[in-house]
Structures are given as structure tokens and as C-alpha cells.
Enzyme design. Structure first.
Site, PDB file in Angstrom:
ATOM      1  N   GLU A 108       0.859  -1.188   0.000  1.00  0.00           N
ATOM      2  CA  GLU A 108       0.000   0.000   0.000  1.00  0.00           C
ATOM      3  C   GLU A 108       0.889   1.229   0.000  1.00  0.00           C
ATOM      4  O   GLU A 108       1.935   1.250   0.641  1.00  0.00           O
ATOM      5  CB  GLU A 108      -0.937   0.031   1.209  1.00  0.00           C
ATOM      6  CG  GLU A 108      -1.784   1.301   1.230  1.00  0.00           C
ATOM      7  CD  GLU A 108      -3.003   1.215   2.128  1.00  0.00           C
ATOM      8  OE1 GLU A 108      -3.917   2.040   1.949  1.00  0.00           O
ATOM      9  OE2 GLU A 108      -3.046   0.329   2.990  1.00  0.00           O
ATOM     10  N   CYS A 143      -6.637   1.092   2.325  1.00  0.00           N
ATOM     11  CA  CYS A 143      -7.605   2.193   2.368  1.00  0.00           C
ATOM     12  C   CYS A 143      -7.506   3.123   1.171  1.00  0.00           C
ATOM     13  O   CYS A 143      -8.475   3.825   0.868  1.00  0.00           O
ATOM     14  CB  CYS A 143      -7.454   2.971   3.670  1.00  0.00           C
ATOM     15  SG  CYS A 143      -7.897   2.024   5.138  1.00  0.00           S
ATOM     16  N   ASN A 184     -12.097  -3.386   0.084  1.00  0.00           N
ATOM     17  CA  ASN A 184     -10.935  -3.562   0.964  1.00  0.00           C
ATOM     18  C   ASN A 184     -11.343  -4.010   2.363  1.00  0.00           C
ATOM     19  O   ASN A 184     -11.219  -5.167   2.711  1.00  0.00           O
ATOM     20  CB  ASN A 184     -10.131  -2.267   1.053  1.00  0.00           C
ATOM     21  CG  ASN A 184      -9.095  -2.324   2.162  1.00  0.00           C
ATOM     22  OD1 ASN A 184      -8.303  -3.244   2.229  1.00  0.00           O
ATOM     23  ND2 ASN A 184      -9.122  -1.353   3.067  1.00  0.00           N
ATOM     24  N   GLU A 185     -11.861  -3.095   3.149  1.00  0.00           N
ATOM     25  CA  GLU A 185     -12.139  -3.377   4.555  1.00  0.00           C
ATOM     26  C   GLU A 185     -13.553  -2.917   4.892  1.00  0.00           C
ATOM     27  O   GLU A 185     -13.797  -2.320   5.934  1.00  0.00           O
ATOM     28  CB  GLU A 185     -11.096  -2.657   5.428  1.00  0.00           C
ATOM     29  CG  GLU A 185     -10.838  -3.310   6.767  1.00  0.00           C
ATOM     30  CD  GLU A 185      -9.670  -2.659   7.493  1.00  0.00           C
ATOM     31  OE1 GLU A 185      -8.767  -3.389   7.919  1.00  0.00           O
ATOM     32  OE2 GLU A 185      -9.653  -1.413   7.622  1.00  0.00           O
TER      33      GLU A 185
END
Length: 661
Positions: free
Chosen positions: A49, A246, A377-378
Site C-alpha cells: 500500500e 484504504c 478492501n475493509e
């Protein structure tokens, strides 16, 4: 007369004794002919990331910050300079209508016939320059008056202002054209700056001011920083997850990651602010942007270079739920789904397809063999499931071979996790992505986490994990041995349950020592050098010793999950005909371990023992001491099928035994 004690007499005579350290005697049993699970080639990988200046200012080897003048402050990173009586002005020109993806350039006007006027660029916390390295400078330019052209001179200055490299350019013509020149540096410095001087009265337009070292990874022009990619290669990863975390989501949807804007000519890749720019008040980073010089084509090529399966993660129509949580209405989500379908075509398609043809035109005729993709993603909640179902249906209908990674939320337990875990398993989701940032004690206590998971249900991707020495995301977190050792212990549980857990990756991967936002991190670097943390070596040792098949190792008839501070797993490596034993001693006492191994005819006379150990649980590596703790390997004599091994306190031990049969 005073009578002295025996201990006092011994001290006076120069003889001393210390308290004997307790020794635990452990009897391990390994059934080498009882295969419990196959270890996937993707078992241990890396998660990339762009946080902590991992891309721009890190792996992406560009040395010029804000090279195309697209930061919100268009001249951030640049400063006006003049010498020998020169003077002039700098004007930022807006051309958004003609070039929306690259809407700014500068006009540099020299107002004097003598002297020099120009700009300096500070780089990403300076520029790391090495003596005798060749540097490639380039710039897009066009003259205002070809009869009286402005001349360019390029210099590198060290931190004291001494010139350590120089070259000159003479752009001609009134059309935009890329000019380049190469030169050698005469000294090594951690924080150089680039100076761009103009002379001769007149005006010139400039864009995409760039400086790269010649020696990048595989010496690709405009490529990646070689020492950092080498550290990734040395991990021998099974997969590369990209481009984040993120940043896939963005603080809002306008700031999300859009892969189609990251391929092709670099001057046509639209810059955006990095979402970590303002995320943490304790580490505000206003000069953190994404140029996407490291874009999706580069990610795919990086995965190929380091022998990893590519695992791209795409936005599912949701911005980060910790920020705005913006949503794309379901009746407007088709473009997001099309992006996913087009990416598969880009990676795997033939010349007969639109996106496959584009990949080929970019210099990669062979497909990238993409088989894995992440949907979101999350994310969490019903809104994620609604969007996930639409993505899953569309992708599986067109590409049934694709394995989809689905979010299990930001935590390893609690209402968000429970809902996603139950719901996605109900839909027979391929792979669930579990995240856990917790203290070392959590990792030790959860080594049996997957022992009771459904063996026939959804598989697990331990997609982001790292032991936190303090609070989650605290700037005081350390990459110390205690954290790394707890991760090593936890990973025995991942390995023992390889029929459930098929992928795992530490996170975050990279951090610049003077430009980070989050700790801890696997690899740290400055402008010139880098080092692996104790956590890095744990990941590396598991990856290069993952083997092919899990076999049972027990202590007292039970899996080794913390008895007397011991954690262990064992695998066969059928490629090398070896038995690989991993034992972590988290106790402060040394242990003597004996191994009763059945199912083999015996072993060759020598084994290979690798140990990562320190009595200091708080020890860390650093730029100045990059190998304060590192693995040590030695040969070990083996006799028959039984062997004995001393396990030092606080040690991670790997024993490779060549089987006679």
C-alpha cells in the site's frame, strides 16, 4: 576472627558462579507419513500500500517531487533561485480543458541577459544521490521564441550547497517535446536537491521535470528502486496484493483508486492527493500525493518479477467507512463492475480484446495469468453485501475461474465480523480477508484460531496483521523482537491449518524513516539504504521454508500451541525431499527438545538449523544497526531418526532435514 561464607571465599579467590538457568525437557513427536494439509504456493505473500511514502518517494525511483506541478499548491516542493545577477518569474498555467489529466505546467521567464534564474526541487525529504551513479534527467519543454531560446542547466547540490553533478540542455522548437540528458554524480549524499537554471532572456514552458538513477530494478528506465524491490524479491512471496488498503476506497469516491488512470504514458496519469496525507493528526503529510508512476502495469510486472501471483483489490462502490462512507447507488454501480471485468481482460486477454491489446501495446504480450481479485478492501455491513453480490455474479458469469477475496471487516471479532463471516459463508464466498492488529498476547492466545474452522467452507486470507507493541496505529509502536516472535508463534497456527488458511501477509509493508504515518512496518528505508525488521525475517523464514504438505507435530499428544511457552509446526517439502520443523520458544528459559520422527527411513547426516533469537525482547533493527537481530544458519549433525536440539530463550528455530528415502 570473622568467618567468611563459601561464596565470599570463592569471590575473593576470583571464582564466581551464576544461578543455573532452568532447562525444560521437551519430547516432540512428528508423524512424517501423515499428511494433514497441502500448503498453497500462495501461502505467504506481501501486501503493498502507498502509505509511509512507500511508492512516490519510495519504491518508485523518481527523485523529483511534484514533477508536473499538480499538487494543490502547484509549486510545493519547488523554490525560486537566482545567481550571478539573474532574475525572472515563474507562472503556473492552467490547461484543464485541453489536458484534464495533466492540467498544469509552468512558464519560466528570464528577465535578464546575464546570470541565471530558475527553480530548485527538494525531493522527497531530500534526494539520495550516490557517487559514480548515472542520473537521467528529462523534461517536457517548448520555447516561446525559437530565435532567442532559453538554455537550461541542471545541477545537483548536496546539503551544504556543493555541486555534485551537472549537465546542460538546449530545447528547441515551439512544440512540446521531451528532452533528456544523463550525467554522473561525484559524491554520495542523503539529502541532495535538484537545481534547474535558465539563462538568456526569454520564456520557456516546462512540464514533467524528472530525475531517475540509471540503475533501477532490472535497469528499466523510469523504474523502481532496486534495493527495495530486492528486499521484496528476497521474501520469495507467493502473491502480491495491491494497490492497498484504504487508498483503494479513498476518503471519498472522487479520491478512490482508479486503475485505468494509472496505465500508459506517465504524463497522462492523473495525480491525486494521497488519502494518508491528512489521516493522522500526529503525522500530517501535506506533500503526500500519488503520481501513479507506480501504476497497475508496474504492479503486474513487479509481481511477475518477484515470482508472485497478482492480487489486485478494487473499489466496490464504497468510500472508506472510517471517513465519508460515500456509496454509489446500486443502479449506478455498473461502471465499477465494468472496471473489474476490464481489468481481468487487461491482465489475461488476447490481442483480439480491447484491454488485452492495450497490455500488449504496453510491451507485455504474455498474459499475467490473473486468478485472484479482491472486491472492496475493509468494508462491512449490509451495504457491502449488497454490492458484493452484484460484483460476484458479474465476475463469475464471465470469468468462472476467478477466485474472489471478500472483506471480513476491520476486526477479527465483534458484530461486524460475525455478520460478514456468517453471511459470506452462506453465499459460499471463495476467500474471506481477515485483519488483525493486536498486541503480542493476542497473537499467542489465538494460535488455535483456525483449528475449528469449517474445513469445507470459505478459505481464509490473513490479509493484514501485525503485532502492536502499544495501541493500534500508535506512533509509539515498535518493530521489536517481542512482536516479531509473537507473530512467528501465531503463524504456526496458520501453517498447521493450511487447509483453511491459504494466504497471509503482514501489513504495512514499507515505511520511510522520516515520512511515515503508521507503525509498525515490515521494511524501513531512507533515501539511500533500507533494512528488514525482525518481523521481516520472520516472514522471510516462513516463506522460504513453507514446504508443500503439513504433517503433525505434537507435545504431550497435543498440537504445540503454547505448552511451556512452545509453539511448533512441521511440513514436508516434496520438492527437496526434506522435513522442515519450526519451533518457537517464547519462554525466558532455554529448552532441550528431542524429536521422535516416524514415517521416514532416516535422514542424511547433516541438517540445516536457522535461528532468529535475542535475549532482549525490545531489540530493533535500524538504519545505523540494520542487523542487530538477524537469522543465523549452521549445519547440524543428524543421527538416525531421533535428534536433540537446544532451544535458546526467545528463539525462532527452523530445522531442515534431508530424508534418506
Amino acid at each position: 576472627m570473622k568467618f567468611l561464607s563459601l561464596s565470599a571465599l570463592l569471590l575473593l579467590s576470583g571464582i564466581s558462579f551464576t544461578k543455573a538457568q532452568p532447562v525444560n525437557k521437551l519430547n516432540y513427536v512428528i508423524k512424517a507419513d501423515s499428511i494433514k494439509a497441502h500448503v498453497q504456493p500462495t501461502m505467504y505473500g506481501i501486501f503493498f500500500e502507498d502509505i509511509n511514502m512507500a511508492a512516490d518517494g519510495g519504491v518508485y525511483a523518481e527523485l523529483v517531487k511534484n514533477r508536473s506541478f499538480e499538487f494543490n499548491d502547484n509549486l510545493m516542493g519547488w523554490a525560486k533561485q537566482k545567481k550571478n545577477g539573474g532574475n525572472g518569474t515563474v507562472t503556473v498555467v492552467d490547461r484543464a480543458k485541453e489536458r484534464p489529466e495533466n492540467p498544469h505546467y509552468i512558464t519560466l521567464a528570464v528577465n535578464t541577459n546575464s546570470g541565471y534564474f530558475g527553480l530548485s526541487n527538494e525531493g522527497f525529504r531530500g534526494m539520495g544521490i550516490k557517487a559514480d551513479e548515472t542520473y537521467n534527467f528529462s523534461v517536457f519543454a517548448h520555447q516561446h521564441d525559437i530565435t532567442n531560446p532559453v538554455k537550461l542547466a541542471i545541477e545537483l547540490h548536496d546539503s551544504t550547497g556543493v555541486v555534485i553533478g551537472r549537465a546542460s540542455l538546449n530545447p528547441v522548437g515551439k512544440e512540446w517535446k521531451r528532452y533528456h540528458v544523463s550525467f554522473k554524480a561525484t559524491a554520495t549524499t542523503l539529502k541532495a536537491q535538484l537545481y534547474l537554471w535558465c539563462s538568456h532572456k526569454g520564456s520557456i514552458d516546462l512540464d514533467m521535470v524528472s530525475l531517475f538513477p540509471q540503475h533501477t530494478w532490472k535497469n528499466r528506465p523510469g523504474g523502481l528502486r532496486a534495493d527495495l524491490v530486492q528486499k521484496l524479491y528476497d521474501l520469495h512471496p507467493g502473491f502480491l496484493r495491491f494497490p492497498g488498503g484504504c487508498i483503494v476506497e479513498g476518503r471519498d469516491l472522487a479520491n478512490r483508486y482508479q486503475w485505468k488512470k494509472t496505465i500508459g504514458d506517465v504524463d497522462k496519469r492523473e495525480n491525486i492527493i494521497n488519502r494518508w496525507n491528512v489521516e493522522f493528526k500526529h503525522r500530517l503529510t501535506p506533500d503526500y500525493y500519488q503520481t501513479f508512476g507506480l501504476g497497475f502495469m508496474e504492479y503486474f510486472m513487479l509481481a511477475e518479477d518477484i515470482g508472485a501471483s497478482p492480487l489486485p483489490i478494487l473499489n466496490c462502490g464504497m468510500a472508506c467507512q472510517y471517513n465519508t462512507g460515500q456509496l454509489v447507488p446500486l443502479n449506478q454501480i455498473d461502471p465499477y463492475i465494468q472496471d473489474a471485468l476490464d481489468l481481468i481482460e487487461f491482465a489475461n486477454g488476447s490481442a483480439d480484446t480491447k484491454w488485452g491489446r492495450l497490455r500488449i501495446s504496453l510491451g507485455h504480450p504474455k498474459p499475467f495469468n490473473l486468478k485472484l481479485m479482491g472486491v472492496g478492501n475493509e468494508q462491512w455491513g449490509e451495504q457491502y453485501i449488497e454490492r458484493w453480490k452484484v460484483f460476484e455474479k458479474a465476475i463469475k458469469q464471465k470469468y468462472p475461474y476467478m477466485q474472489l477475496v471478500s472483506s471480513a471487516g476491520p476486526d477479527p471479532s465483534g458484530p461486524k465480523f460475525d455478520y460478514l463471516n456468517a453471511t459470506l459463508r452462506g453465499f459460499n464466498a471463495d476467500i474471506l480477508d481477515e485483519h488483525y492488529y493486536r498486541n503480542p498476547e493476542w497473537f499467542l492466545k489465538n494460535v488455535k484460531r483456525y483449528d475449528d474452522y469449517d474445513r469445507k467452507g470459505s478459505k481464509i486470507f490473513a490479509g493484514e496483521y501485525a503485532a502492536q507493541s502499544g495501541d493500534i496505529g500508535s506512533p509509539k509502536n515498535k518493530n521489536n523482537w517481542e512482536c516479531a516472535m509473537s507473530e512467528a508463534a501465531f503463524m504456526t497456527g496458520l501453517e498447521r491449518n493450511a487447509d483453511v488458511v491459504i494466504m497471509a501477509s503482514y501489513a504495512p509493508l514499507l515505511a520511510k524513516v522520516d515520512a511515515w504515518q503508521w507503525t509498525p512496518d515490515l521494511i524501513w528505508f531512507d533515501n539511500l539504504t533500507s533494512y528488514g525488521t525482525p518481523n521481516y525475517y520472520v516472514q522471510q523464514l516462513y516463506s522460504v521454508n513453507k514446504g508443500t504438505d503439513v504433517v503433525p507435530i505434537t507435545l504431550g499428544g497435543q498440537a504445540v500451541t503454547g505448552q511451556q511457552g512452545q509453539f511448533a509446526s512441521a511440513v514436508l517439502d516434496k520438492k527437496t525431499n526434506e522435513l522442515v520443523i519450526k519451533v518457537i520458544n517464547t519462554s525466558k528459559d532455554k529448552s532441550t527438545a528431542s524429536f521422535d520422527i516416524t514415517g521416514v527411513n532416516g535422514f542424511k547426516s547433516e541438517g540445516l538449523l536457522t535461528t532468529l533469537q535475542s535475549d532482549d525482547l525490545d531489540i530493533q533493527n535500524s538504519i545505523s544497526k540494520p542487523e542487530a537481530i538477524k537469522p543465523v544458519t549452521r549445519n547440524m549433525k543428524v543421527s538416525g531418526k531421533e535428534l536433540s536440539l537446544e532451544l535458546k530463550p526467545y528463539s525462532f528455530n527452523i530445522l531442515r532435514l534431508k530424508m534418506a528415502n
